[in-house]
Scaffold this motif. Structure first.
Motif, PDB file in Angstrom:
ATOM      1  N   GLY A  80       0.803  13.553 -10.285  1.00 47.29           N
ATOM      2  CA  GLY A  80       2.328  13.841 -10.678  1.00 47.29           C
ATOM      3  C   GLY A  80       2.854  12.361 -10.820  1.00 47.29           C
ATOM      4  N   PHE A  81       4.325  12.527 -11.019  1.00 47.07           N
ATOM      5  CA  PHE A  81       4.871  11.318 -11.583  1.00 47.07           C
ATOM      6  C   PHE A  81       6.062  11.178 -10.160  1.00 47.07           C
ATOM      7  CE2 PHE A  81       2.740  12.209 -15.221  1.00 47.07           C
ATOM      8  CZ  PHE A  81       2.819  11.231 -15.822  1.00 47.07           C
ATOM      9  N   HIS A  82       5.950  10.060  -9.734  1.00 47.15           N
ATOM     10  CA  HIS A  82       6.779   9.907  -8.163  1.00 47.15           C
ATOM     11  C   HIS A  82       7.666   8.563  -8.393  1.00 47.15           C
ATOM     12  CE1 HIS A  82       3.929  12.835  -6.632  1.00 47.15           C
ATOM     13  NE2 HIS A  82       3.140  12.123  -7.189  1.00 47.15           N
ATOM     14  N   ILE A  83       8.760   8.436  -7.920  1.00 44.66           N
ATOM     15  CA  ILE A  83       9.776   7.515  -8.035  1.00 44.66           C
ATOM     16  C   ILE A  83       9.388   6.747  -6.508  1.00 44.66           C
ATOM     17  CG2 ILE A  83      12.213   6.507  -7.946  1.00 44.66           C
ATOM     18  CD1 ILE A  83      13.023   9.094  -9.332  1.00 44.66           C
ATOM     19  N   ILE A  84       9.349   5.007  -6.881  1.00 45.76           N
ATOM     20  CA  ILE A  84       8.814   4.477  -6.133  1.00 45.76           C
ATOM     21  C   ILE A  84       9.580   3.049  -6.048  1.00 45.76           C
ATOM     22  CG2 ILE A  84       6.482   5.071  -5.689  1.00 45.76           C
ATOM     23  CD1 ILE A  84       5.756   2.541  -7.309  1.00 45.76           C
ATOM     24  N   THR A  85      10.897   3.268  -6.728  1.00 44.44           N
ATOM     25  CA  THR A  85      11.921   1.968  -6.573  1.00 44.44           C
ATOM     26  C   THR A  85      12.188   1.516  -5.400  1.00 44.44           C
ATOM     27  OG1 THR A  85      12.547   3.076  -8.795  1.00 44.44           O
ATOM     28  CG2 THR A  85      13.778   1.190  -7.812  1.00 44.44           C
ATOM     29  N   ARG A 142      -4.798  11.560 -10.418  1.00 45.25           N
ATOM     30  CA  ARG A 142      -5.962  12.368  -9.914  1.00 45.25           C
ATOM     31  C   ARG A 142      -5.493  13.262  -8.845  1.00 45.25           C
ATOM     32  NH1 ARG A 142     -11.089   9.902  -9.272  1.00 45.25           N
ATOM     33  NH2 ARG A 142     -11.467  12.020  -9.296  1.00 45.25           N
ATOM     34  N   ASN A 143      -6.248  14.403  -8.598  1.00 41.22           N
ATOM     35  CA  ASN A 143      -5.881  15.572  -7.677  1.00 41.22           C
ATOM     36  C   ASN A 143      -5.635  14.819  -6.378  1.00 41.22           C
ATOM     37  OD1 ASN A 143      -5.505  17.484  -9.560  1.00 41.22           O
ATOM     38  ND2 ASN A 143      -7.718  17.712  -9.484  1.00 41.22           N
ATOM     39  N   HIS A 144      -6.709  13.764  -6.101  1.00 31.07           N
ATOM     40  CA  HIS A 144      -6.798  13.217  -4.729  1.00 31.07           C
ATOM     41  C   HIS A 144      -7.054  11.662  -4.877  1.00 31.07           C
ATOM     42  CE1 HIS A 144      -6.708  17.167  -3.109  1.00 31.07           C
ATOM     43  NE2 HIS A 144      -7.662  17.591  -3.745  1.00 31.07           N
ATOM     44  N   GLY A 145      -6.111  11.017  -5.498  1.00 28.11           N
ATOM     45  CA  GLY A 145      -6.339   9.587  -5.616  1.00 28.11           C
ATOM     46  C   GLY A 145      -6.334   8.583  -4.513  1.00 28.11           C
ATOM     47  N   GLY A 146      -5.768   9.231  -3.474  1.00 30.14           N
ATOM     48  CA  GLY A 146      -5.664   8.225  -2.208  1.00 30.14           C
ATOM     49  C   GLY A 146      -4.497   7.330  -2.339  1.00 30.14           C
ATOM     50  N   GLN A 147      -4.787   6.445  -1.314  1.00 31.80           N
ATOM     51  CA  GLN A 147      -3.622   5.380  -1.154  1.00 31.80           C
ATOM     52  C   GLN A 147      -3.584   4.455  -2.302  1.00 31.80           C
ATOM     53  OE1 GLN A 147      -4.318   2.313   1.871  1.00 31.80           O
ATOM     54  NE2 GLN A 147      -2.549   3.027   2.854  1.00 31.80           N
ATOM     55  N   ALA A 183       0.713  -1.052  -0.209  1.00 30.58           N
ATOM     56  CA  ALA A 183      -0.200  -0.121  -0.044  1.00 30.58           C
ATOM     57  C   ALA A 183       0.872   1.308   0.121  1.00 30.58           C
ATOM     58  CB  ALA A 183      -0.970   0.005   1.232  1.00 30.58           C
ATOM     59  N   LEU A 184       0.872   2.014  -0.915  1.00 32.62           N
ATOM     60  CA  LEU A 184       1.623   3.243  -1.143  1.00 32.62           C
ATOM     61  C   LEU A 184       0.718   4.383  -0.652  1.00 32.62           C
ATOM     62  CD1 LEU A 184       2.762   3.042  -4.819  1.00 32.62           C
ATOM     63  CD2 LEU A 184       4.114   2.550  -3.026  1.00 32.62           C
ATOM     64  N   ARG A 185       1.323   5.303   0.230  1.00 33.81           N
ATOM     65  CA  ARG A 185       0.795   6.403   0.909  1.00 33.81           C
ATOM     66  C   ARG A 185       0.312   7.389  -0.113  1.00 33.81           C
ATOM     67  NH1 ARG A 185       4.075  10.572  -0.050  1.00 33.81           N
ATOM     68  NH2 ARG A 185       6.271  10.168  -0.336  1.00 33.81           N
ATOM     69  N   GLU A 186      -0.693   8.096   0.079  1.00 34.96           N
ATOM     70  CA  GLU A 186      -1.443   9.057  -0.908  1.00 34.96           C
ATOM     71  C   GLU A 186      -0.137   9.802  -1.109  1.00 34.96           C
ATOM     72  OE1 GLU A 186      -5.032  12.184  -1.434  1.00 34.96           O
ATOM     73  OE2 GLU A 186      -4.866  11.057   0.573  1.00 34.96           O
ATOM     74  N   ARG A 187      -0.150  10.095  -2.714  1.00 38.69           N
ATOM     75  CA  ARG A 187       0.649  11.359  -3.345  1.00 38.69           C
ATOM     76  C   ARG A 187      -0.008  12.410  -4.039  1.00 38.69           C
ATOM     77  NH1 ARG A 187       3.912   6.613  -2.861  1.00 38.69           N
ATOM     78  NH2 ARG A 187       6.248   7.128  -2.370  1.00 38.69           N
ATOM     79  N   ARG A 188       0.547  13.430  -4.314  1.00 38.15           N
ATOM     80  CA  ARG A 188      -0.068  14.405  -5.078  1.00 38.15           C
ATOM     81  C   ARG A 188      -0.422  13.880  -6.606  1.00 38.15           C
ATOM     82  NH1 ARG A 188       3.749  16.821  -7.563  1.00 38.15           N
ATOM     83  NH2 ARG A 188       5.939  16.848  -6.660  1.00 38.15           N
TER      84      ARG A 188
END
Length: 140
Positions: free
Chosen positions: A16-21, A125-130, A9-14
């Protein structure tokens, strides 16, 4: 052959494109037991996606967001699926363009990404959630 699977489960992020490696690698430490194999990372959502791209210069991720926002515009009056907000249908389209999974070779117990490659969570999404991922690794 060994097969490992882990939900993450990834924490909510704004948006955009986020590195999760690192999060992916940390979630499935058993990868180090595989000398030669494959790792699949799958996202269980239709309004976010995954891709692999440059992990060094953060402006690449800014440019990704700019490109996708220009290519798939919000508030298009022709969208019929609009009751979840103006960012929802564009998020589904962006997700369809990028895809819901990435496949990475495993070599000597590590993800065999290139020097400048990282796994991106593409939050549309602006508020995609976890966000939930399923990580599956198999090999010898």
């Amino acid at each position: 052959m060994k097969i490992f699977q882990q939900a993450l489960a990834l924490r909510e992020r704004r948006r955009g494109f986020h590195i999760i490696t690192n999060e992916v690698e940390d979630a499935l430490a058993q990868i180090n037991e595989i000398n030669i194999g494959i790792c699949q990372v799958f996202i269980q959502h239709t309004s976010a996606s995954l891709t692999i791209n440059e992990n060094a210069d953060p402006t690449v991720r800014i440019d990704f967001e700019m490109f996708f926002n220009k290519t798939v515009k919000e508030n298009d009056p022709n969208y019929e699926h609009d009751y979840e907000g103006s960012d929802d249908m564009p998020a589904h389209l962006k997700s369809a363009l990028l895809g819901s999974s990435v496949t990475i070779p495993i070599r000597n117990g590590r993800l065999a990404l290139g020097t400048w490659q990282g796994i991106y969570l593409c939050e549309h999404r602006n508020h995609g959630g976890q966000r939930r991922l399923i990580i599956t690794a198999w090999g010898e």
